[in-house]
Write a protein that holds these residues in place. Structure first.
Motif, short mmCIF file in Angstrom:
data_model
loop_
_atom_site.label_atom_id
_atom_site.label_comp_id
_atom_site.label_asym_id
_atom_site.label_seq_id
_atom_site.Cartn_x
_atom_site.Cartn_y
_atom_site.Cartn_z
N ILE A 97 -58.09 41.90 -23.39
CA ILE A 97 -58.77 40.97 -24.29
C ILE A 97 -58.34 39.58 -23.90
N LYS A 98 -59.30 38.75 -23.56
CA LYS A 98 -58.98 37.40 -23.12
C LYS A 98 -58.46 36.57 -24.27
N LEU A 99 -57.53 35.71 -23.96
CA LEU A 99 -56.94 34.83 -24.96
C LEU A 99 -58.02 33.97 -25.60
N ALA A 135 -72.35 38.37 -33.40
CA ALA A 135 -72.61 37.24 -34.29
C ALA A 135 -71.28 36.63 -34.76
N ALA A 136 -70.30 37.46 -35.07
CA ALA A 136 -68.99 36.95 -35.50
C ALA A 136 -68.30 36.19 -34.37
N SER A 137 -68.44 36.69 -33.15
CA SER A 137 -67.86 36.01 -32.00
C SER A 137 -68.51 34.64 -31.80
N THR A 138 -69.83 34.59 -31.92
CA THR A 138 -70.55 33.32 -31.77
C THR A 138 -70.19 32.36 -32.89
N ALA A 139 -70.09 32.86 -34.12
CA ALA A 139 -69.72 32.01 -35.26
C ALA A 139 -68.31 31.44 -35.07
N THR A 140 -67.41 32.25 -34.52
CA THR A 140 -66.05 31.79 -34.24
C THR A 140 -66.06 30.71 -33.17
N ASP A 141 -66.88 30.91 -32.12
CA ASP A 141 -67.02 29.89 -31.07
C ASP A 141 -67.47 28.56 -31.66
N VAL A 142 -68.49 28.62 -32.51
CA VAL A 142 -69.02 27.40 -33.11
C VAL A 142 -67.95 26.74 -33.98
N GLU A 143 -67.24 27.54 -34.78
CA GLU A 143 -66.17 27.02 -35.64
C GLU A 143 -65.11 26.29 -34.81
N ASN A 144 -64.77 26.85 -33.67
CA ASN A 144 -63.72 26.27 -32.83
C ASN A 144 -64.19 25.03 -32.06
N LEU A 145 -65.49 24.76 -32.07
CA LEU A 145 -66.03 23.56 -31.42
C LEU A 145 -66.17 22.40 -32.41
N LEU A 146 -66.04 22.69 -33.70
CA LEU A 146 -66.19 21.66 -34.72
C LEU A 146 -64.87 20.91 -34.91
N ILE A 147 -64.99 19.65 -35.32
CA ILE A 147 -63.81 18.85 -35.62
C ILE A 147 -63.59 18.87 -37.12
N GLY A 148 -62.43 19.33 -37.54
CA GLY A 148 -62.10 19.41 -38.97
C GLY A 148 -61.94 18.03 -39.59
N THR A 193 -58.42 15.36 -35.13
CA THR A 193 -58.95 14.36 -34.20
C THR A 193 -59.69 15.00 -33.04
N GLN A 194 -59.55 16.31 -32.90
CA GLN A 194 -60.24 17.02 -31.81
C GLN A 194 -60.55 18.44 -32.27
N PRO A 195 -61.51 19.08 -31.61
CA PRO A 195 -61.86 20.46 -31.99
C PRO A 195 -60.67 21.41 -31.76
N ALA A 196 -60.61 22.47 -32.54
CA ALA A 196 -59.51 23.43 -32.45
C ALA A 196 -59.42 24.04 -31.05
N ARG A 197 -60.55 24.34 -30.43
CA ARG A 197 -60.52 24.95 -29.10
C ARG A 197 -59.87 24.02 -28.08
N LEU A 198 -60.19 22.74 -28.14
CA LEU A 198 -59.61 21.78 -27.20
C LEU A 198 -58.11 21.61 -27.48
N ALA A 199 -57.74 21.54 -28.75
CA ALA A 199 -56.33 21.37 -29.11
C ALA A 199 -55.50 22.58 -28.67
N PHE A 200 -56.05 23.78 -28.80
CA PHE A 200 -55.30 24.99 -28.50
C PHE A 200 -55.27 25.30 -27.00
N PHE A 201 -56.42 25.24 -26.36
CA PHE A 201 -56.51 25.64 -24.95
C PHE A 201 -56.32 24.50 -23.97
N LYS A 202 -56.47 23.26 -24.44
CA LYS A 202 -56.36 22.08 -23.57
C LYS A 202 -57.35 22.17 -22.41
N LYS A 203 -58.54 22.68 -22.70
CA LYS A 203 -59.60 22.84 -21.70
C LYS A 203 -60.85 22.12 -22.18
N ASP A 204 -61.72 21.82 -21.24
CA ASP A 204 -63.00 21.24 -21.59
C ASP A 204 -63.79 22.21 -22.45
#
Length: 182
Positions: free
Chosen positions: A4-6, A111-124, A128-139
């Motif tokens: 399972i990929k991180l 659908a849950a995977s896609t919803a999680t992806d979208v959630e992680n692209l949003l800025i809370g 100051t940055q989306p959760a995915r960028l803060a956690f993975f430090k990737k584009d």
């Protein structure tokens, strides 16, 4: 062993799969320099089994478990609200795609995977940055490349010349983006 990929949501068929999947996740986190220090969960059997296996392993003994009482979501309110939001988004995505019940039962994980992806692209609100960028430090994936879950398309097959009224491809449904792929 299941890989399972991180960061990709993990869906297990049985609760008994949790210790194996979580231990692999905890080891990947530790290897990338972000060790997990605490896990808060209820004291259900699979969670107690995970704690016992972590204590028995030489590399995961330092993970501390905080158990809450069963059937008491108020002790983990933030995550419970996240789950409720996620389930609402999954339901909305499947409603918008006009999926029949049989397909809903088969595709809810996508659908849950896609919803999680979208959630992680949003800025809370307080971020100051989306959760995915803060956690993975990737584009992040480009917003233009995101499509609506359940959107229909036609994929061209074959390259030979066909008659004017002959189908040029096969109909497909968008079920989310491929992880770690352009």
């Amino acid at each position: 062993m299941q890989l399972i990929k991180l960061g990709a949501p993990s869906f297990m068929k049985r609760k008994s799969d949790l210790p194996k999947v979580m231990m692999a996740f905890l080891r990947r986190m530790k290897a990338r320099g972000t060790p997990v220090k605490y896990i808060r969960c209820d004291n259900a059997g699979e969670n107690v089994d995970l704690r016992n296996k972590c204590q028995q392993s030489t590399d995961l003994q330092d993970v501390e478990f905080e158990f809450t009482a069963r059937d008491s979501p108020q002790f983990n309110g933030k995550m419970e609200r996240k789950f409720a939001t996620l389930i609402g988004r999954v339901r909305a995505m499947m409603n918008a795609a006009k999926l029949i019940q049989e397909l809903r039962n088969l595709l809810w994980c996508e659908a849950a995977s896609t919803a999680t992806d979208v959630e992680n692209l949003l800025i809370g609100r307080n971020e100051t940055q989306p959760a995915r960028l803060a956690f993975f430090k990737k584009d992040l994936p480009k917003a233009e490349s995101l499509k609506q879950f359940g959107e229909m398309a036609v994929i061209k097959v074959g390259s030979s010349v066909k008659g004017k009224l002959t189908d040029r491809g096969i109909p497909v449904m968008y079920l989310g983006r491929e992880k770690d792929h352009a």
